[in-house]
Design a protein around this motif. Structure first.
Motif, short mmCIF file in Angstrom:
data_model
loop_
_atom_site.label_atom_id
_atom_site.label_comp_id
_atom_site.label_asym_id
_atom_site.label_seq_id
_atom_site.Cartn_x
_atom_site.Cartn_y
_atom_site.Cartn_z
N GLY A 178 8.66 -8.26 -2.56
CA GLY A 178 9.30 -7.04 -3.07
C GLY A 178 10.23 -6.33 -2.10
N VAL A 179 10.08 -6.56 -0.81
CA VAL A 179 10.92 -5.85 0.16
C VAL A 179 12.34 -6.45 0.20
CG1 VAL A 179 11.10 -5.04 2.55
CG2 VAL A 179 8.85 -5.30 1.50
N GLY A 180 12.45 -7.74 -0.15
CA GLY A 180 13.75 -8.42 -0.12
C GLY A 180 14.82 -7.71 -0.94
N LEU A 197 0.81 -1.22 0.00
CA LEU A 197 0.00 0.00 0.00
C LEU A 197 0.85 1.27 0.00
CD1 LEU A 197 -2.70 -0.98 2.68
CD2 LEU A 197 -2.76 -1.36 0.21
N HIS A 198 2.05 1.19 0.61
CA HIS A 198 2.89 2.40 0.75
C HIS A 198 4.31 2.10 0.26
CE1 HIS A 198 -0.33 4.03 3.21
NE2 HIS A 198 -0.31 2.92 3.92
N ALA A 199 4.42 1.69 -1.00
CA ALA A 199 5.71 1.25 -1.53
C ALA A 199 6.78 2.34 -1.39
CB ALA A 199 5.55 0.83 -2.98
N ASP A 200 6.43 3.60 -1.70
CA ASP A 200 7.43 4.67 -1.68
C ASP A 200 8.00 4.89 -0.29
OD1 ASP A 200 7.03 4.98 -4.31
OD2 ASP A 200 5.93 6.89 -4.18
N GLU A 201 7.10 4.95 0.67
CA GLU A 201 7.52 5.17 2.06
C GLU A 201 8.44 4.06 2.55
OE1 GLU A 201 4.79 6.41 5.68
OE2 GLU A 201 3.66 6.28 3.80
N VAL A 202 8.05 2.82 2.21
CA VAL A 202 8.83 1.67 2.66
C VAL A 202 10.19 1.67 1.97
CG1 VAL A 202 8.97 -0.86 2.58
CG2 VAL A 202 6.84 0.26 3.28
N GLU A 203 10.18 1.95 0.67
CA GLU A 203 11.42 1.97 -0.09
C GLU A 203 12.39 2.99 0.51
OE1 GLU A 203 10.57 1.83 -4.23
OE2 GLU A 203 12.60 2.50 -4.76
N HIS A 204 11.88 4.17 0.79
CA HIS A 204 12.68 5.25 1.37
C HIS A 204 13.29 4.79 2.69
CE1 HIS A 204 13.85 9.41 1.93
NE2 HIS A 204 13.45 9.29 3.20
#
Ligand code: 5GP
Ligand code: MN
Length: 339
Positions: free
Chosen positions: A106-108, A78-85
């Motif tokens: 995807g987080v791996g 839901l919050h890919a950008d925030e998590v990526e950052h």
């Protein structure tokens, strides 16, 4: 089960050091232990002055929605950008309640991309992959939540840092991963830890009701449907059960994430049953879950036949063929495993 002083000393360097940007991340399809242990660990780190983002790859099931601070979880889907950052900026990344980065979807790759961060595993699954700087891996501990409790106690010399909120989070993990205190590794020390959580003011009947008695009628009917479909084979006196659920069946019962949680346990209530399996069709592949009687190793079964792994009596894996073929493969595997 003693926690090694080497692990505690290494962990203390991070925890008691300068304030850092930290990420606490748990596995895809997060369960009670994943959510409970990572929320509590994240809170503990915040108390030590760190800036912490707590991440899960996808949504947690609705029976965990009531949990304190669950709204602070950043959901990658839901919050890919925030998590990526957060992951790319992190100085330290704590991987909680899983043993290989593949379980993060995807987080791996984001974690792999951050070569600078200190990567710590805090987990209780067998065979962790050696991609971490610090491996705090204790398979004979019944839940990661109980491991987190023991780590906090060892780091601080007491459980004082654990307040009622953290106690609730930890109890959810302990309760769900032990099947409400019915599986293995139920040590006297575990119950002493639970006694401390009770002293912190947790309301066990309330937690029980919120986790186990909060389902929809659709979910109960899906369970009835699944149990009716259960089949059993016998090989050499070993009985193995299986249940399949297709995408169409899930749709018919308005399937919500988490609804099939625990289904695989029911066949084990049949006297003498050795192995239980459930195969659930998703868009990309078939998710397999296995549960076994104490003396049967379901993690070996999952690793050998379904590209998975897990614990001795609770494991999972994947299948990339049709449901029908998956069942044929399962029957063949059971024939070989018990043959
Ligand atoms: P569940 O049946 O609750 O989804 O999973 C039970 C246990 O099996 C989990 O705690 C996890 O350790 C393991 N597991 C489930 N799926 C997989 C998988 O695809 N790969 C591996 N290695 N382990 C899995
Ligand atoms: Mn766990």
């Amino acid at each position: 089960m003693e926690i090694s002083t080497k692990d505690i000393d290494a962990l203390r360097v991070l925890v008691a050091g300068e304030p850092q940007r930290m990420v606490v991340v748990s596995h895809t399809n997060p369960d009670g232990d994943a959510v409970g242990s990572s929320l509590a660990w994240a809170e503990y780190l915040r108390r030590k002055g760190h800036h912490v983002v707590c991440v899960v790859p996808n949504r947690f099931p609705s029976f965990l929605e009531w949990m304190p601070q669950v709204e602070s979880l950043k959901i990658y889907k839901l919050h890919a950008d925030e998590v990526e950052h957060a992951v790319v900026q992190a100085d330290a990344i704590f991987c909680i309640d899983f043993n290989q980065l593949e379980r993060l979807e995807g987080v791996g790759p984001l974690i792999e991309q951050n070569r600078r961060a200190t990567k710590v595993l805090i987990d209780h699954h067998l065979d962790p992959t050696p991609v971490f700087d610090l491996l705090i891996s204790y398979p004979p501990i019944s839940s990661t939540a109980y491991l987190v409790y023991r780590l906090i106690e060892a780091l601080d010399g007491s459980a004082q840092a654990i307040d009622r909120t953290m106690a609730e989070q930890l109890y959810v993990g302990i309760m769900t991963d032990t099947g409400n205190f019915s599986y293995s590794f139920l040590t006297p020390d575990l119950f002493r830890a639970v006694a401390v959580l009770v002293e912190k003011g947790i309301d066990i009947p309330h937690i029980n009701r919120m986790v186990y008695h909060s389902f929809t009628s659709d979910r109960l009917r899906l369970l009835g449907h699944a149990l009716n479909k259960m089949q059993i084979v016998e090989v050499n006196g070993y009985r193995a059960a299986w249940i399949t659920l297709s995408e169409a069946e899930l749709r018919r019962f308005n399937f919500q994430i988490g609804d099939s949680e625990g289904f695989v346990n029911y066949p084990l209530s049949i006297r003498g049953l050795a192995l239980s399996a459930i195969f659930i069709e998703t868009r990309a592949f078939i998710r397999a879950s296995f549960r076994s009687r104490e003396d049967i190793d379901a993690s070996i079964f999952a690793r050998r036949y379904f590209d998975g792994g897990g614990h001795k009596n609770a494991s999972g894996g994947k299948s990339f063929t049709s449901l029908a073929e998956t069942v044929e493969n399962y029957k063949k595997a059971v024939g070989e495993f018990f043959g």
